[in-house]
Each structure stands twice: as structure tokens, then as C-alpha cells.
Design an enzyme around this catalytic site. Structure first.
Site, short mmCIF file in Angstrom:
data_model
loop_
_atom_site.label_atom_id
_atom_site.label_comp_id
_atom_site.label_asym_id
_atom_site.label_seq_id
_atom_site.Cartn_x
_atom_site.Cartn_y
_atom_site.Cartn_z
CD GLU A 13 -2.89 -1.12 2.13
OE1 GLU A 13 -2.59 -1.01 3.40
OE2 GLU A 13 -3.98 -1.85 1.61
CG ASP A 46 -7.72 -5.78 4.98
OD1 ASP A 46 -6.97 -5.86 5.99
OD2 ASP A 46 -7.46 -4.47 4.37
CD GLU A 82 -10.03 -1.07 7.38
OE1 GLU A 82 -8.63 -1.40 8.18
OE2 GLU A 82 -9.90 -0.87 6.75
C1 GCV Z 1 -2.79 0.38 8.17
C2 GCV Z 1 -5.62 -1.98 5.60
C3 GCV Z 1 -6.21 -1.13 5.88
C4 GCV Z 1 -5.68 0.51 5.82
C5 GCV Z 1 -4.22 -0.71 6.92
C6 GCV Z 1 -3.72 -1.90 6.35
C7 GCV Z 1 -2.69 -2.51 6.67
O1 GCV Z 1 -6.07 -1.62 4.19
O2 GCV Z 1 -7.36 0.12 4.83
O3 GCV Z 1 -5.72 1.44 6.87
O4 GCV Z 1 -3.05 -0.05 7.23
O5 GCV Z 1 -4.82 -2.70 6.25
O6 GCV Z 1 -2.62 -3.69 7.64
O7 GCV Z 1 -1.66 -2.32 6.88
#
Ligand code: GCV
Length: 696
Positions: free
Chosen positions: A294, A367, A395
């Protein structure tokens, strides 16, 4: 040393008396499960004898002193402020260096009418014992019958905070960050101690204080000083601090032209950084790293592997600390099924990581969805130390709205048979137990710490499962409820029942039958199954559900993406056939026609509609049940929870209406017989925006 009815005891008794007489704040949830509410009747008189005299063979050790104080204060509160009965008082003796008890937090507690003995291999075991005694008494156990013999199953029981230095918490739904970096190191807020107590009471022994999407400046000297203050405050509670480290830090703050892990200057920079940190924090735990994921920098930016990157940092720490390297990776350029990418990148590296590297793997391959099968890397890297990463903050499970008790989700993963590990295949719990378990924290500045009262149970359950993954979700729910709300047996039973079904309800109305990732863009709140135009294919809900006029679901069999083949053959076989697979994984692994017959005879379309409807019925039933508990719960928390439940019902109806409207728009089918009409048009649902959503 003897502490008898010393001043601390008296102060605790006064404080407890005040609490009983009428707390300053009504039940606002700040005390978490550490309320130590006095029992009624016989329970109270049994406690009257306990705690008159507390002795230890090394009372000056900070952790031993803490254990004595916590027990003393907790007992005083449980006694309702009354001092322990004169004369008849039960003596309490701590031996915190008992060679007969293992080190690392193990303890034994032995009681009879006249004494309570606590033995531990090292002081932190005594602290854990003190909390365990209070936990038992808090549930109404007779003090004379206390008998505990416990040792943590996992050495690392860790919280990962996704807290940013500016106070914003990524995926945080309970206010601002609890860490006040601005005022540290001079000022340490009282919450930092209350937080440490709460963690220690569960056996949580490691905290990563900052977001894995890390800022390099948190490795600068001024932040090291701030972190050292936290480390000093938390050391007596048995908590070690860790930092999320940005891989490009040598470039970002070190003035180097590269962060290539094989560059000698880069290696020297990290070594010097590690030395600087250890000079300030001798028991610094190490680094957590999100690399090449990411948008985060990593070793692949230089053509190196994850092992090259992790091992370079591991060498910088030496045996003083640990590198925790996350396996949550997926590439923009890679068109392979996203759920397969981490396995493809990491499995071939098995055996290449240094001894002080741990690979941290999310519970599932996508995720933190409401439901995922366990991650196929568990069992597939036998020569690597693997740790489980769970998400305590919700989340994708409604955030701080409604109830989603997550122990059943984590248990599903911990108890999963990986089909690998020799003639007696191992469960995920067996694979990670020698290493540890991390949970993405759900704490924040809200008075009740976690946004909703019930979310405290997730913090609690995480700690309890990391301590002992064989505890049942029900046992944990019951012990949390008894300490948090009431010991009334029937109320505890009813609240635990609500908790146990809550995550399934969320999965049912957001991601029925194995669907996933249908949440709104960015904030991940509410339904958006129609989204199909985001820059990366695997950010789109349509990538996951693949619905069209013929059918729905992601084919991960050999005819589809082939993801099933990443599992052991015995496990893959259980999921390979759409006719026999456990329905909760059906659309995760299979693409089926809308008229596909589900076990029991319904078509997929009928069943999908029914899942949403059942969730609504379940939520209505829970609201009624909660209403019936009004006399047993303090008014402040009862009202707050009732409001959470009402909001969840509203959201579940929205999920159902918007999703069904969308599914109908692709399959052209009429609503199944008896289904509630959809009140608004698909366009109306699509047009809804809510920029105020916290994850935005
Ligand atoms: C910290 C998901 C979440 C992100 C998070 C990522 C991760 O994509 O939406 O906010 O980033 O996981 O675990 O690194």
C-alpha cells in the site's frame, strides 16, 4: 516487608467507599473490567476476611510492589470499602522468585481458609496472579477455593496501535490517540498508567505505539526520549515498547541517498539507530515493519527481497530485539487474485529469515473481513517464526456501531486445522503459540476507551486469547460481563448469548455466504457493492463479488484463480465442491448461478435474501432482550448500548436494502416471495454520501 492495614490500604478503602457511596462519574465505562464492584450477601462476607496482611519476599521490586498494591486496592474495592476483618484476616504471601514456577509470567495461586499463597518464577508472574485473583473474585469465586496454575501460551501478546503522531488513529473509532506525543517526555498523562494496568491485567506484554504506515521522524532523538518515558512507565507492568519503522528512514531522516538493505552505509545507519534506542530503552522490543505494501517503501524498491530487508534490520538490533515483518502485501501491478499474493511472495522465503525475525500474518488472506478462511501461509512456512495479526478495531465490522464480539472470529482462525505440520497437522493456534499474537488496538480518547462499551470486550478477549487460545468465546464473554456489568447469573448468560451471536449477525447482513469487501470506499462503512471504478481492480467491491446476470461469487478453485491450491490438500478438499462446502465460505471460493440450490433446497437468490432477513430478526430480538435487562444494568450504559443497537438495526436494514437493490439490478430477478419491499431506488442508495464517517 509487611503492609498490614497500612496507609495505602486505608486510602484504597476510602476510595472504594466513595465509589460505593456514589461515584463522581456514573458508570461511564472508564474503569473497564477493573471495576471490582463489591458482591452482595454471602460473597461480601467471604471477602471480608481477605487481604488484611500482604507480604512478599522482595517487596521493593517495582513489579512486586505493584502486584501487592493492585491486589490490596482491588480487594478493598471488592470489600466495598470495608477494611479486612480484624484478627480473622487471611494472610497473603507473594513469592515472586520461586524456582519451581516457570519464568515468563507463569504463576500459581493456592488458598485455604487461613492463607493465600502466590508463587511465580519472576515478578511479572506475581502481577498477573494479582489480576487473576481479582478476576476470579470478581466473578464470585470463593476466596478459600482459589486454585490457579497458569502460564501464558504465547510469549508475545502484543497490541499494534495504528496511531499517528498527530493524534489521528487510522481505522480508529473511539476518539483521538491516547498517546500525547506533544507533552511527552515531560508530562505523562494518567491514562498511560490506566492503559498499562488494563493491558497487564490481561497479560498483554508488548505495545507498538505507532501506525505501521509509519513516519520516519518517530525514529529521531526527540521521539526516542518520548518513547523512553513510556517504556519507563510501563516496565513495572511487564510491557515492552516497540516502534513501527519506516523502511526508507535512512533516506528520509538519515541523509543517505538510498535505503537499500544491502548497502553498508544503510546497515551502519540502522545499527547506530538501534544503539541509540537501546541506550535510552534497554529493553526496547524492536521494530514492526510494513514494507512494499500500500505504497510503503521496502526492500523491493531496490530489487531485494522481504528477507533481505528484515534480516538487515534484525542484524542492527542483534539479539537485543525482534523485527516483526508484516506479510500483508499486494501489488498494484499484480493481476493475480489478491488473496494469493502474500503466499506467493512469502512462502518461497521460508527458512531465509534471521532467528530474530517474526513474520506477522493477518488472520485471513484478504483484510480483516467479517469472515475469511484462515491465511494459507499458516502451516506453509515451517522454518519461519509466524505470528498472528488480528484486528481489534472493527474496520470492516461496523466500526464503533452496534456490537460485534470478535472472540468467535479469532477462535475460528486459532482453531483452524491447517492440514500441515506432519502426521498430526497443526492448528493455527499451535503454529503461532511459540511466537505470539498481535491485535490492532481499538483504544482512543473516548471516556470508555473503545467507542462503545461492548468493544471493551474485544480488547479483553484479545488479551485473554493471546494468554490462552483454548479458552472458549463463551467463557471469555461471561467473565468479561461479570466484571463489567453484573454478576447476576441470568443477566450474564443473556449478555454472553448476545455477544456470541453478534459477529455472525454482522457477517450475515454485510457479507453473507462468504462475500467480502463490499464496504464503502475509503471509510469502509456501509454498503457499496456497486463500486467498480477505483484505480486498482482489487479495491473494488465488484472485484470480489463478481455478480452478473448469471451468478455471483469468486471462483478460487482450479477452474478459477486457483487460490484453493495454496491450502493443504486435505483442507482444500473440504472447500473444493460448491455442493458440499460450508456455506459460510461458499461465495468466497465459488462462483455459482443465482438458481444454484443450497443445502435445504433454496436457490442462492432466495437464501441471500433470507440471510439479510434473518439478521434483521436477530437484531430486533437482541434489542428486546437488552430492554429486558434494563433493571440489571446501570442507566448510563444501558442507554448508550440501546442507542448502539438501534443504530445497528438501522444500518443492517440499509445494508440489506442497498445490497438487494444492487443484486436485483444485475440479476433482474424479482424479490423472493415474502421479502420486504425495498423502500428506495438503487440510485438513491448509490447517491448517499457521509463524509463524516470516521475512516474517511
Ligand atoms: C494501516 C487495510 C486498512 C489500512 C491498513 C492496512 C494494513 O488496508 O484499510 O488502513 O493500514 O490494512 O493493515 O496495513
Amino acid at each position: 516487608m509487611m503492609r498490614g492495614k497500612g496507609i495505602v490500604n486505608r486510602l484504597a478503602a476510602i476510595a472504594a467507599a466513595l465509589l460505593v457511596a456514589g461515584p463522581l462519574h456514573a458508570e461511564d465505562g472508564y474503569a473497564l473490567w477493573l471495576r471490582h464492584a463489591p458482591p452482595e450477601g454471602e460473597g461480601r462476607s467471604r471477602l471480608a476476611r481477605l487481604g488484611g496482611l500482604i507480604v512478599a519476599n522482595n517487596p521493593d521490586h517495582p513489579t512486586v510492589a505493584l502486584a501487592m498494591r493492585e491486589l490490596d486496592d482491588g480487594l478493598a474495592q471488592l470489600r466495598g470499602g470495608a477494611a479486612a476483618a480484624d484478627g480473622a484476616a487471611t494472610g497473603i504471601r507473594f513469592d515472586c522468585h520461586d524456582p519451581a514456577v516457570a519464568r515468563g509470567g507463569a504463576f500459581r495461586v493456592m488458598a485455604d481458609k487461613a492463607s493465600l499463597r502466590i508463587a511465580a518464577g519472576e515478578p511479572v508472574g506475581c502481577l498477573y496472579a494479582a489480576y487473576a485473583i481479582l478476576r476470579e473474585l470478581g466473578q464470585g469465586v470463593d476466596p478459600a477455593k482459589l486454585a490457579l496454575d497458569e502460564a501464558p501460551a504465547m510469549p508475545l501478546r502484543m497490541l499494534n496501535h495504528w496511531d499517528n503522531p498527530d493524534g489521528h488513529v487510522e481505522r480508529g473509532y473511539s476518539g483521538r490517540s491516547i498517546f500525547d506525543w506533544w507533552h511527552l517526555p515531560e508530562k505523562l498523562g494518567p491514562r498511560m498508567i490506566d492503559y498499562a494496568r488494563a493491558n497487564a491485567s490481561l497479560g498483554i506484554n508488548a505495545v507498538v505505539v505507532n501506525n505501521v504506515n509509519a513516519r520516519a521522524f518517530m525514529l529521531e532523538p526527540r521521539y526516542i526520549a518520548k518513547l523512553a518515558r513510556l517504556a519507563d512507565a510501563w516496565r513495572p507492568y511487564g510491557i515492552r515498547v516497540f516502534l513501527s519503522a519506516r523502511f526508507s528512514a535512512p533516506k528520509d531522516i538519515g541523509g543517505l541517498a538510498t535505503a537499500d538493505p544491502l548497502d553498508p552505509q544503510v546497515q551502519a545507519w540502522w545499527r547506530a539507530k538501534a544503539d541509540e534506542i537501546y541506550a535510552a530503552i534497554p529493553d526496547f522490543g524492536g521494530f514492526l515493519v510494513k514494507a512494499n505494501s500500500e505504497g510503503q517503501p521496502g526492500p523491493q524498491d531496490y530489487g531485494r527481497t522481504h528477507a533481505d530487508g528484515a534480516n538487515m534490520l534484525a542484524a542492527a538490533l542483534g539479539m537485543r530485539g525482534t523485527v516483526i515483518w508484516r506479510a500483508f502485501v499486494y501489488q498494484a501491478e499484480d493481476t493475480t487474485d489478491r488473496t494469493m499474493q502474500a503466499y506467493a511472495e512469502f512462502q518461497p522465503l521460508d527458512g531465509q529469515f534471521a532467528d530474530n525475525v517474526i513474520v506477522q500474518i493477518k488472520n485471513g488472506p484478504l483484510d480483516f473481513q467479517p469472515r475469511e478462511p484462515f491465511h494459507p501461509l499458516f502451516g506453509a512456512m515451517p522454518k519461519t517464526r509466524l505470528m498472528l495479526e488480528t484486528q481489534i478495531t472493527r474496520e470492516y465490522l461496523g466500526q464503533a456501531t452496534g456490537i460485534a464480539y470478535l472472540a468467535p472470529l479469532w477462535k475460528e482462525v486459532l482453531d483452524a486445522d491447517t492440514g500441515r505440520g506432519g502426521p498430526k497437522p497443526k492448528t493455527v493456534a499451535q503454529i503461532v503459540s511459540p511466537v505470539g499474537m498481535a491485535g490492532v488496538a481499538n483504544t482512543g480518547s473516548d471516556r470508555n476507551w473503545t467507542g462503545t462499551h461492548f468493544d471493551q470486550a474485544n480488547w479483553y478477549a484479545f488479551g485473554r486469547l493471546a494468554w490462552n487460545p483454548s479458552l472458549t468465546s463463551e467463557d471469555i464473554a461471561r467473565e468479561w460481563t461479570a466484571q463489567t456489568f453484573t454478576r447476576d447469573t441470568e443477566t450474564v448468560r443473556r449478555i454472553a448469548a448476545m455477544m456470541l451471536g453478534s459477529r455472525d449477525l454482522v457477517a450475515q447482513y454485510t457479507a453473507p455466504l462468504g462475500l467480502a469487501h463490499l464496504m464503502g470506499t475509503g471509510h469502509h462503512y456501509g454498503p457499496s457493492p456497486w463500486v467498480c471504478d477505483l484505480e486498482r481492480p482489487d479495491w473494488n467491491p465488484c472485484y470480489y463479488h463478481r455478480a452478473d446476470k448469471d451468478g455471483i461469487g469468486f471462483d478460487r478453485t482450479a477452474k478459477g484463480s486457483g487460490a484453493l491450491a495454496q491450502y493443504a490438500p486435505s483442507i482444500a478438499a473440504q472447500w473444493a465442491d460448491a455442493a458440499t462446502i460450508d456455506e459460510k465460505y461458499l461465495l468466497w471460493f465459488h462462483r455459482v448461478r443465482w438458481d444454484h440450490r443450497i443445502k435445504g433446497g433454496d436457490t442462492l437468490w432466495e437464501r441471500l435474501a433470507a440471510e439479510y432477513a434473518w439478521a434483521e430478526i436477530g437484531l430486533r430480538g437482541r434489542i428486546q432482550s437488552w430492554e429486558g435487562l434494563r433493571p440489571h444494568i446501570d442507566a448510563e450504559r444501558h442507554a448508550a448500548i440501546a442507542a448502539d443497537m438501534a443504530r445497528e438495526l438501522k444500518d443492517a436494514r440499509w445494508w440489506r436494502d442497498a445490497s438487494m437493490a444492487y443484486w436485483q439490478s444485475v440479476n433482474g430477478l424479482p424479490l423472493p416471495a415474502g421479502a420486504r419491499p425495498i423502500p428506495e431506488s438503487l440510485e438513491a442508495y448509490r447517491a448517499r454520501t457521509f463524509p463524516e464517517a470516521p475512516g474517511q
